[in-house]
Scaffold this motif. Structure first.
Motif, PDB file in Angstrom:
ATOM      1  N   GLY A  19       0.818  -1.210   0.000  1.00 63.97           N
ATOM      2  CA  GLY A  19       0.000   0.000   0.000  1.00 63.97           C
ATOM      3  C   GLY A  19       0.850   1.259   0.000  1.00 63.97           C
ATOM      4  O   GLY A  19       0.475   2.273  -0.600  1.00 63.97           O
ATOM      5  N   ALA A  20       1.986   1.205   0.648  1.00 66.69           N
ATOM      6  CA  ALA A  20       2.891   2.363   0.655  1.00 66.69           C
ATOM      7  C   ALA A  20       3.430   2.637  -0.748  1.00 66.69           C
ATOM      8  O   ALA A  20       3.532   3.793  -1.168  1.00 66.69           O
ATOM      9  CB  ALA A  20       4.038   2.132   1.630  1.00 66.69           C
ATOM     10  N   ALA A  21       3.768   1.563  -1.462  1.00 64.56           N
ATOM     11  CA  ALA A  21       4.250   1.739  -2.838  1.00 64.56           C
ATOM     12  C   ALA A  21       3.148   2.326  -3.721  1.00 64.56           C
ATOM     13  O   ALA A  21       3.393   3.234  -4.524  1.00 64.56           O
ATOM     14  CB  ALA A  21       4.740   0.413  -3.396  1.00 64.56           C
ATOM     15  N   TYR A  22       1.930   1.810  -3.554  1.00 66.19           N
ATOM     16  CA  TYR A  22       0.804   2.339  -4.324  1.00 66.19           C
ATOM     17  C   TYR A  22       0.541   3.799  -3.955  1.00 66.19           C
ATOM     18  O   TYR A  22       0.293   4.634  -4.834  1.00 66.19           O
ATOM     19  CB  TYR A  22      -0.454   1.496  -4.082  1.00 66.19           C
ATOM     20  N   ALA A  56       4.360  17.693   6.170  1.00 60.98           N
ATOM     21  CA  ALA A  56       5.671  17.800   6.803  1.00 60.98           C
ATOM     22  C   ALA A  56       6.801  17.306   5.910  1.00 60.98           C
ATOM     23  O   ALA A  56       7.875  17.892   5.894  1.00 60.98           O
ATOM     24  CB  ALA A  56       5.679  17.019   8.116  1.00 60.98           C
ATOM     25  N   GLY A  57       6.562  16.215   5.175  1.00 60.48           N
ATOM     26  CA  GLY A  57       7.668  15.643   4.423  1.00 60.48           C
ATOM     27  C   GLY A  57       7.336  15.173   3.029  1.00 60.48           C
ATOM     28  O   GLY A  57       8.172  14.540   2.382  1.00 60.48           O
ATOM     29  N   GLY A  58       6.140  15.434   2.577  1.00 60.14           N
ATOM     30  CA  GLY A  58       5.771  15.040   1.224  1.00 60.14           C
ATOM     31  C   GLY A  58       5.435  13.557   1.120  1.00 60.14           C
ATOM     32  O   GLY A  58       5.291  12.846   2.104  1.00 60.14           O
ATOM     33  N   LYS A  59       5.346  13.128  -0.125  1.00 59.40           N
ATOM     34  CA  LYS A  59       4.940  11.742  -0.391  1.00 59.40           C
ATOM     35  C   LYS A  59       5.958  10.736   0.116  1.00 59.40           C
ATOM     36  O   LYS A  59       5.612   9.629   0.505  1.00 59.40           O
ATOM     37  CB  LYS A  59       4.661  11.537  -1.867  1.00 59.40           C
ATOM     38  N   THR A  60       7.237  11.120   0.166  1.00 56.92           N
ATOM     39  CA  THR A  60       8.274  10.197   0.618  1.00 56.92           C
ATOM     40  C   THR A  60       8.106   9.870   2.097  1.00 56.92           C
ATOM     41  O   THR A  60       8.197   8.702   2.493  1.00 56.92           O
ATOM     42  CB  THR A  60       9.656  10.803   0.360  1.00 56.92           C
ATOM     43  N   LEU A  61       7.852  10.873   2.912  1.00 50.23           N
ATOM     44  CA  LEU A  61       7.657  10.638   4.338  1.00 50.23           C
ATOM     45  C   LEU A  61       6.398   9.821   4.591  1.00 50.23           C
ATOM     46  O   LEU A  61       6.415   8.871   5.386  1.00 50.23           O
ATOM     47  CB  LEU A  61       7.578  11.959   5.103  1.00 50.23           C
ATOM     48  N   LEU A  62       5.316  10.160   3.915  1.00 51.55           N
ATOM     49  CA  LEU A  62       4.060   9.449   4.110  1.00 51.55           C
ATOM     50  C   LEU A  62       4.191   7.980   3.717  1.00 51.55           C
ATOM     51  O   LEU A  62       3.794   7.086   4.468  1.00 51.55           O
ATOM     52  CB  LEU A  62       2.938  10.118   3.323  1.00 51.55           C
TER      53      LEU A  62
END
Length: 103
Positions: A26-29, A56-62
């Motif tokens: 799900g994180a990759a999706y 706070a950190g964009g898509k990478t942090l999420l």
């Protein structure tokens, strides 16, 4: 007992592994979806905690936090599975063996 603790103790370890793998997938999706939405300029609707991480950190942090939670679930499930196996081994050794008398 909290609901999370109840879930973590009642759910079998292999189901926790599957849940962790689903979270990593799900994180990759999620990363791909957010990347596409950023390029298209579309509106992104997320729950409040997810939006705070995104702000706070964009898509990478999420995506990283989501994948990290999945990895933590897999690690916990592996620890719990190994602990149960060790307890079974200890119980098997602790059981008295039947004595067979030969006359």
């Amino acid at each position: 007992m909290s609901r999370l603790r109840l879930i973590l103790t009642v759910v079998p370890w292999w189901q926790l592994v599957l849940l962790g793998l689903a979270a990593i997938g799900g994180a990759a999706y999620l990363y791909d979806y957010l990347d596409q939405q950023e390029h298209r300029g579309g509106m992104i609707m997320l729950p409040s905690p997810a939006m705070l991480l995104y702000a706070a950190g964009g898509k990478t942090l999420l995506a990283g936090v989501t994948a990290g939670l999945g990895a933590a679930l897999i690690g916990y499930a592996a620890w719990r599975g190994l602990r149960a196996r060790a307890a079974d081994r200890v119980a098997a050794v602790a059981e008295p063996q039947p004595v067979i008398e030969v006359r």
